[in-house]
Motif scaffolding. Structure first.
Motif, PDB file in Angstrom:
ATOM      1  N   LEU A 235       0.837  -1.202   0.000  1.00 37.18           N
ATOM      2  CA  LEU A 235       0.000   0.000   0.000  1.00 37.18           C
ATOM      3  C   LEU A 235       0.871   1.251   0.000  1.00 37.18           C
ATOM      4  CD1 LEU A 235      -2.746   1.418   0.212  1.00 37.18           C
ATOM      5  CD2 LEU A 235      -2.639   1.089   2.692  1.00 37.18           C
ATOM      6  N   GLU A 236       1.892   1.253   0.825  1.00 37.94           N
ATOM      7  CA  GLU A 236       2.785   2.412   0.902  1.00 37.94           C
ATOM      8  C   GLU A 236       3.595   2.568  -0.375  1.00 37.94           C
ATOM      9  OE1 GLU A 236       6.274   4.209   3.869  1.00 37.94           O
ATOM     10  OE2 GLU A 236       5.200   2.379   4.410  1.00 37.94           O
ATOM     11  N   ARG A 237       4.043   1.454  -0.935  1.00 33.13           N
ATOM     12  CA  ARG A 237       4.858   1.524  -2.155  1.00 33.13           C
ATOM     13  C   ARG A 237       4.057   2.038  -3.343  1.00 33.13           C
ATOM     14  NH1 ARG A 237       8.644  -4.011  -1.803  1.00 33.13           N
ATOM     15  NH2 ARG A 237       9.633  -3.453   0.190  1.00 33.13           N
ATOM     16  N   GLY A 238       2.787   1.624  -3.436  1.00 33.10           N
ATOM     17  CA  GLY A 238       1.947   2.120  -4.527  1.00 33.10           C
ATOM     18  C   GLY A 238       1.727   3.618  -4.437  1.00 33.10           C
ATOM     19  N   THR A 239       1.570   4.106  -3.218  1.00 34.36           N
ATOM     20  CA  THR A 239       1.388   5.550  -3.005  1.00 34.36           C
ATOM     21  C   THR A 239       2.663   6.295  -3.355  1.00 34.36           C
ATOM     22  OG1 THR A 239      -0.189   5.061  -1.225  1.00 34.36           O
ATOM     23  CG2 THR A 239       0.722   7.291  -1.313  1.00 34.36           C
TER      24      THR A 239
END
Length: 316
Positions: A261-265
């Motif tokens: 989730l953090e990497r996609g953001t």
């Protein structure tokens, strides 16, 4: 003492010889010997679940690929076509099955290529990294990129089935999400209408000084064209557990975030920042799916709204 050095010399020479033999053998197996299932007779796609096998490359018969399909009884020429890209398990048939009800409800022709690789647990260059480079780091010709294979499959189904659609949509989850976002970045001339990259493990950031696959160094991509493509970075709100699936934990991957989730953001924001800096057109969107983690079935269901709000890819 001289005898000792002679023994050491022999050990070193034997070790180098073995390493060389292993490297040559590995290269021949991966890039010279024919691989893949047996080619099937050319015929039109049947209604329901079906599959066929074709040569992956137009200029070589060295590699074949199985393609799973699902066609509703009601599907006709110019109705939408969706490529569904499997995850790291290379389970294209499972991904196809996850889309059958969606295909029937939305009248979609589903195409699910199977990038088979016995060593997929140890190699990622051939699929989610697009086969731009060999396992040994040398460049592959563009005719052998995994993204080109998708375009070849599209040409095949158009020709054999008398289909006049000029574009297709594409969805990928996990390793398939990696495949999709890199295809948009590295092959913007592809005939993708809408691309949906879901829950990728890590991303290629728009950094020309960062080596691929973490950046785009030595890839000669045209990001300004890539940003004109319609792409949705689809993230699961609960995809914050790195223990699920295969999760890369190298230093460069961890710099993108502690979980998917953090990497996609991080990925979306990095591209948005570059676009704003250059005042470029930007046709990408980020969407977070509530109460959903690393689940390709639920993410597939959430992708449908983006497929349905896209222009009909048969009438472009």
């Amino acid at each position: 003492m001289n005898r000792f050095f002679r023994i050491i010399k022999k050990v070193v020479l034997y070790t180098l010889a073995i390493l060389l033999l292993l490297s040559v053998t590995g290269y021949v197996y991966l890039y010279v010997l024919p691989k893949g299932p047996e080619i099937t007779a050319t015929r039109k796609i049947n209604a329901g679940t079906d599959s066929f096998v074709i040569h992956a490359y137009k200029e070589s018969e060295r590699k074949s690929i199985r393609v799973w399909t699902y066609k509703p009884e009601t599907w006709n020429d110019k109705d939408k076509i969706v490529f569904v890209m499997h995850g790291g398990g290379r389970n294209a048939d499972d991904y196809l099955n996850a889309w059958i009800d969606l295909a029937n409800e939305n009248n979609l022709l589903i195409i699910a290529p199977e990038f088979e690789n016995k060593f997929s647990k140890y190699t990622t260059n051939d699929y989610q990294e697009g086969n731009l480079f060999t396992f040994f780091g040398s460049k592959n010709p563009k005719t052998e990129w995994a993204y080109t294979v998708v375009e070849n499959i599209f040409d095949h189904i158009k020709s054999v089935n008398n289909i006049t659609n000029e574009q297709y949509d594409i969805f990928g989850h996990s390793a398939g999400g990696q495949f999709v976002h890199r295809m948009v970045m590295l092959m913007p001339e592809s005939r993708i209408g809408t691309a949906i990259a879901a829950n990728s493990g890590f991303y290629s950031l728009p950094n020309e000084n960062l080596a691929f696959p973490y950046g785009i160094k030595n890839t000669a991509t045209d990001l300004q064209k890539s940003y004109k493509k319609r792409m949705i970075v689809l993230l699961g709100e609960l995809d914050n557990d790195p223990s699920l699936g295969t999760f890369r934990t190298t230093d460069l991957a961890m710099e993108q975030g502690a979980h998917r989730l953090e990497r996609g953001t991080t990925f979306f924001n990095a591209n948005k920042e570059l676009v704003d800096k250059n005042n470029w057109e930007f046709n990408w969107t980020i969407d977070t799916v509530k109460n959903t983690g690393h689940n390709y079935k639920k993410m597939s269901e959430s992708a449908i709204k983006w497929i349905n709000t896209a222009p009909n890819n048969g009438n472009k």
